[in-house]
Scaffold this active site. Structure first.
Site, PDB file in Angstrom:
ATOM      1  N   HIS A  55       0.857  -1.184   0.000  1.00  0.00           N
ATOM      2  CA  HIS A  55       0.000   0.000   0.000  1.00  0.00           C
ATOM      3  C   HIS A  55       0.893   1.233   0.000  1.00  0.00           C
ATOM      4  O   HIS A  55       2.043   1.201   0.461  1.00  0.00           O
ATOM      5  CB  HIS A  55      -0.897   0.013   1.233  1.00  0.00           C
ATOM      6  CG  HIS A  55      -1.980  -1.013   1.196  1.00  0.00           C
ATOM      7  ND1 HIS A  55      -3.155  -0.858   1.902  1.00  0.00           N
ATOM      8  CD2 HIS A  55      -2.080  -2.201   0.553  1.00  0.00           C
ATOM      9  CE1 HIS A  55      -3.933  -1.921   1.697  1.00  0.00           C
ATOM     10  NE2 HIS A  55      -3.300  -2.740   0.877  1.00  0.00           N
ATOM     11  N   GLU A  57       1.043   3.918   1.758  1.00  0.00           N
ATOM     12  CA  GLU A  57       1.551   4.370   3.051  1.00  0.00           C
ATOM     13  C   GLU A  57       2.698   3.480   3.537  1.00  0.00           C
ATOM     14  O   GLU A  57       3.686   3.981   4.081  1.00  0.00           O
ATOM     15  CB  GLU A  57       0.422   4.381   4.092  1.00  0.00           C
ATOM     16  CG  GLU A  57      -0.708   5.322   3.776  1.00  0.00           C
ATOM     17  CD  GLU A  57      -1.799   4.728   2.880  1.00  0.00           C
ATOM     18  OE1 GLU A  57      -2.846   5.374   2.747  1.00  0.00           O
ATOM     19  OE2 GLU A  57      -1.608   3.632   2.302  1.00  0.00           O
ATOM     20  N   CYS A  85      -6.298   2.489   5.176  1.00  0.00           N
ATOM     21  CA  CYS A  85      -6.992   1.307   5.673  1.00  0.00           C
ATOM     22  C   CYS A  85      -6.509   1.023   7.101  1.00  0.00           C
ATOM     23  O   CYS A  85      -5.593   1.681   7.603  1.00  0.00           O
ATOM     24  CB  CYS A  85      -6.735   0.115   4.761  1.00  0.00           C
ATOM     25  SG  CYS A  85      -5.031  -0.489   4.839  1.00  0.00           S
ATOM     26  N   CYS A  88      -2.683   0.321   7.248  1.00  0.00           N
ATOM     27  CA  CYS A  88      -1.846   1.496   7.041  1.00  0.00           C
ATOM     28  C   CYS A  88      -1.993   2.490   8.180  1.00  0.00           C
ATOM     29  O   CYS A  88      -1.007   3.107   8.606  1.00  0.00           O
ATOM     30  CB  CYS A  88      -2.178   2.142   5.703  1.00  0.00           C
ATOM     31  SG  CYS A  88      -1.716   1.087   4.303  1.00  0.00           S
TER      32      CYS A  88
END
Length: 168
Positions: A55, A57, A85, A88
């Site tokens: 992801h 992040e 999410c 993250c």
């Protein structure tokens, strides 16, 4: 006063690069003292190499640790084109980041509304500042473009795709 629009535009640039590669269009820029210290964009959403670890992040945090580990994470603001999410959000918090600015809400898996005060002591005392919806429309348009493309299979039949396509 932080220049949220400027830094979110940089995160959107990262998201556009992801989208150009048919990846889920999420970008993240980490800023300390009004300077970009790390960036990341979502990768590995294609069927051939799909995983849920890369992801934006997480990539940005890895980049930060690799190139600027001396930076005090309490001074960092994370600019994310989509609400982080749970994974993250927790990674940002555990890394010491307490300021998060995002563009588009993750109606399916966003973590920033998690009531930290109801969790275990590790999280309970954390003071986090969340600033939502900075350049929301620009980010929304990237997600609409992603979901309109039948070549992109990631999350196509999800609540997020349905929700996104109904947004104005």
């Amino acid at each position: 006063m932080p220049n949220h629009i400027h830094f979110m535009q940089l995160a959107l640039d990262e998201a556009r690069k992801a989208l150009e590669s048919n990846e889920f269009p999420v970008g993240c820029v980490l800023v300390s003292r009004e300077k970009v210290v790390a960036m990341g964009r979502r990768s590995n959403t294609l069927k051939t190499n799909r995983n849920e670890l890369d992801h934006a992040e997480i990539v940005a945090l890895r980049n930060l640790m690799a190139i600027r580990p001396e930076i005090n994470p309490n001074l960092i603001t994370a600019y994310c084109t989509m609400e982080p999410c749970l994974m993250c959000y927790a990674a940002l918090l555990l890394s010491g980041v307490r300021n998060i600015v995002y563009a588009y809400e993750d109606a399916m898996g966003g973590g920033t509304r998690l009531p930290l005060s109801r969790l275990t002591p590790l999280y309970r005392q954390m003071q986090v500042e969340i600033v939502p919806h900075i350049l929301r429309r620009e980010s929304l348009n990237l997600f609409k473009g992603f979901f309109r493309n039948p070549a992109n299979s990631y999350r196509q039949d999800s609540y997020l795709a349905e929700y996104t396509m109904k947004q104005e």
